[in-house]
Design a protein around this motif. Structure first.
Motif, short mmCIF file in Angstrom:
data_model
loop_
_atom_site.label_atom_id
_atom_site.label_comp_id
_atom_site.label_asym_id
_atom_site.label_seq_id
_atom_site.Cartn_x
_atom_site.Cartn_y
_atom_site.Cartn_z
N PHE B 254 14.83 6.31 6.57
CA PHE B 254 16.16 7.30 6.74
C PHE B 254 16.64 7.86 5.62
O PHE B 254 16.80 8.81 5.35
CB PHE B 254 16.94 6.94 7.85
CG PHE B 254 17.83 7.88 8.51
CD1 PHE B 254 17.56 8.92 9.39
CD2 PHE B 254 19.45 7.52 8.16
CE1 PHE B 254 18.59 9.90 9.75
CE2 PHE B 254 20.20 8.34 8.59
CZ PHE B 254 19.84 9.72 9.38
N GLY B 255 17.23 6.63 4.62
CA GLY B 255 18.19 7.09 3.85
C GLY B 255 17.10 7.43 2.46
O GLY B 255 17.66 8.37 1.84
N GLY B 256 15.93 7.16 2.47
CA GLY B 256 14.97 7.55 1.42
C GLY B 256 14.57 6.31 0.56
O GLY B 256 15.28 5.51 0.28
N MET B 257 13.24 6.22 0.63
CA MET B 257 12.52 5.04 0.18
C MET B 257 12.49 5.04 -1.47
O MET B 257 12.56 3.95 -2.02
CB MET B 257 10.94 5.15 0.43
CG MET B 257 10.81 4.78 1.95
SD MET B 257 9.15 4.28 2.15
CE MET B 257 8.31 5.68 2.06
N GLN B 258 12.54 6.08 -2.23
CA GLN B 258 12.69 6.13 -3.63
C GLN B 258 13.69 5.75 -4.20
O GLN B 258 13.78 5.94 -5.45
CB GLN B 258 12.28 7.59 -3.94
CG GLN B 258 10.96 8.11 -3.35
CD GLN B 258 9.58 7.19 -3.59
OE1 GLN B 258 9.47 6.68 -4.79
NE2 GLN B 258 8.72 7.07 -2.62
N SER B 259 14.79 5.38 -3.47
CA SER B 259 16.07 5.21 -4.26
C SER B 259 16.83 3.92 -3.56
O SER B 259 16.83 3.98 -2.31
CB SER B 259 17.12 6.41 -4.29
OG SER B 259 18.31 6.20 -3.72
N LEU B 260 17.45 3.23 -3.99
CA LEU B 260 18.31 1.98 -3.70
C LEU B 260 19.46 2.59 -2.86
O LEU B 260 19.91 2.10 -1.68
CB LEU B 260 18.58 1.03 -4.70
CG LEU B 260 17.55 0.03 -5.15
CD1 LEU B 260 18.26 -0.59 -6.48
CD2 LEU B 260 17.06 -0.90 -4.07
#
Lengths: 283, 327
Positions: B254-260
């Motif tokens: 949901f938040g985005g896998m490519q960024s912490l």
């Protein structure tokens, strides 16, 4: 077969009777050669002759069905590729295999992986030795980018470069591993004439650094220009091995090539160059 | 850190520092501190999972199991054996790391999504053990009487104290992970994600690095589990089942896998949504999560944070030259 064409110092790479079967298909039927240190050795042959399979057997992506691969005096067949890379053998790929979402600079930095050591803890806590090492990685990568002439593009994503520059970037990344020997799988594929000439100069520069170059290539002008020795593969076997001029004179090679549909193979060894219009490559 | 990221990090720290004060001002907001404590605990899990999924390209469906190992490890060692809670946390972390290593070594040597399958089975086994080992875990009726935690001689009590403790852990894990990602290890992980064969040929020990990241994600999950056990002081197996593993994966996606940052944003948002609005759906909650996953995959595959980042960049770039088009 013709292995003594070049006075043979201790070979950096030898392979003995390498065979490779894929199910019922035999891609390599016992290939042997000794490659002396510091030369440019080309491997040529029609499509399907087993050139890429041979490179994969040497670099560890494939384990030969039988036979041995000895690199710097040590048998390496069956070892994982990253260990072979650590021993000083690096390579590029026929179909460009960069890390497309990483920058040009970062791609070359990955090449430094085997020569550096900061792990999870050192990186997570940013220990002083790790920061110094990181600085060195960046500088070393920049030096290799300058060496191949890609420094201006260092911050672009690797996937955004045109094909010619991607191929050069792959070479820079391979050089960053500090190789003793570098395997290049069709580096001139898809390059135009000017780019191919520049590539030839680059390979000469690499050789001048003392790195042994093993080149799989279809572009005969390039092969005959820069190679010290040429190994011809045909249906998974060594057809001939010798200096470029010996290879061009070899009737078996001529027959094998003219018998094939040679035009599609990249077209250097066509009528002109076979008839010997250049002094350094008499046929 | 880039200046944008520095600003974001400082902003986050300030936000966290004032959050308990601000939400205490109004009665209708005061329970948000409690929700944020859970969001923080879950963020520890998803930060580790984000490294594994977004950077090494591997999916684990056992994060709830590692979360549970940390939780029950703390619960049993402090409850039954009266260990110091910090020592119990350390022990739980060691067990989780060892288990992750044993599961990860065979599963990660294979290419493809074998880790997802192996962890799916492993998660189910752990859940069964929690239910059946009644003498130790209390079984389905749960494990109670877990003591609180003391730090520097003072007992952590009250929502505000727990909030700061949990989020201090989150910020530490965030910074540590970020440093790892911006190092030789992080570059190697991204290289693995882009082209495994090429990474291997450049000297990156692919399977061993994948195992390391998997163990790291299990360690963070176990720390989270231990904090959870001491905060709620009661454990039941339902908090550590497959559904929770899927929730953790969903938070990261949901938040985005490519960024912490994606892991943080996704976790906080979905924890709020789950706590505030999805309770009414009861057993149909899973349908809502399925729907969210579908919409994300179809329209915002890179996740909320990357999408918003691109959106704002495009806007700020477009303003001087509106004819530029959006490609």
């Amino acid at each position: 077969m013709g292995d003594r064409a070049v006075p043979d110092a201790s070979p950096v790479l030898e392979f003995h009777d390498v065979r490779m079967h894929f199910g019922g298909v035999t891609a390599l039927k016992g290939v042997s050669s000794r490659i002396p240190k510091g030369i440019i050795q080309s491997v040529i042959g029609p499509n399907g002759a087993g050139k890429t399979t041979l490179l994969n057997c040497i670099s560890g992506l494939l384990t030969p069905s039988s036979g041995s691969v000895v690199f710097r005096g040590e048998a390496v067949q069956g070892k994982p590729p990253h260990e072979i890379a650590r021993r000083g053998l690096s390579r590029t790929f026929q179909h460009v295999a960069l890390f497309p979402r990483m920058s040009v600079w970062e791609n070359v930095m990955v090449g430094r992986h085997a020569r550096t050591r900061a792990g999870f803890w050192a990186a997570g806590f940013r220990l002083p030795f790790m920061r110094a090492e990181e600085r060195r990685i960046r500088e070393d990568a920049e030096r290799w980018l300058e060496f191949v002439g890609l420094h201006p593009e260092k911050d672009l994503p690797a996937g955004a470069l045109p094909l010619g520059k991607q191929k050069i970037l792959e070479i820079a990344r391979a050089l960053a591993t500090d190789p003793v020997l570098i395997l290049l799988d069709e580096p001139a594929g898809g390059l135009n004439t000017r780019e191919t000439e520049e590539l030839g100069d680059l390979l000469k520069k690499i050789q001048a650094k003392g790195v042994t170059v093993v080149l799989v290539e279809h572009d005969m002008n390039l092969v005959m220009d820069i190679s010290d020795r040429v190994l011809v593969l045909h249906f998974g076997q060594v057809l001939a091995c010798g200096s470029p001029s010996e290879i061009k004179d070899n009737p078996e090679v001529i027959q094998a090539y003219l018998g094939e549909d040679w035009a599609e193979a990249g077209g250097g060894l066509t009528g002109n160059s076979l008839s010997g219009d250049r002094e350094d490559t008499p046929c | 850190m880039s200046s944008r990221e520095k600003t974001a990090f400082v902003g986050l720290t300030v936000f966290l520092a004032v959050f308990p004060w601000v939400s205490a001002l109004s009665r209708s907001f005061s329970h948000y501190v409690d929700v944020m404590i859970f969001a923080g605990i879950f963020s520890l899990v998803t930060i580790g999972l984000s490294l594994l999924m977004g950077f090494a390209g591997q999916i684990s469906l056992a994060q709830a199991a590692f979360f549970g190992i940390g939780a029950y490890g703390s619960g049993i060692l402090t409850g039954h054996f009266h260990w110091n809670p910090w020592a119990a946390m350390l022990a739980g972390v060691c067990v989780a790391a060892a288990v992750a290593w044993v599961v990860g070594v065979p599963a990660l040597r294979l290419k493809g999504h074998y880790l997802a399958m192996a962890t799916l089975g492993f998660g189910v086994i752990v859940h069964i053990v929690m239910n059946e080992e009644v003498d130790w875990t209390g079984g389905p009726s749960g494990l109670g009487g877990i003591p609180g935690i003391r730090l520097a001689g003072r007992k952590i009590s009250g929502d505000a104290a727990w909030f700061y403790l949990v989020w201090a852990f989150v910020l530490a894990a965030f910074l540590f992970s970020r440093h790892v990602l911006h190092s030789r290890v992080g570059r190697a992980l991204r290289a693995i994600h882009d082209d495994e064969k090429a990474a291997e040929a450049m000297g990156v020990p692919v399977s061993s690095l994948k195992v390391q990241v998997f163990v790291y994600s299990a360690v963070l999950a176990a720390v989270a589990g231990s904090l959870y056990a001491h905060y709620v002081s009661f454990l039941s197996p339902g908090s550590f089942d497959l559904m929770w593993s899927i929730r953790f994966v969903l938070m990261v996606v949901f938040g985005g896998m490519q960024s912490l940052w994606g892991a943080l944003v996704g976790t906080v948002l979905l924890t709020f949504v789950g706590n505030e609005w999805l309770q009414v759906f009861a057993d149909f909650e899973i349908l809502v999560y399925g729907g969210i996953l579908l919409v994300m995959a179809l329209f915002v595959p890179q996740g909320l944070v990357v999408w918003m980042d691109a959106f704002f960049r495009r806007r700020s770039r477009l303003q001087p030259t509106p004819s530029d088009g959006g490609s």
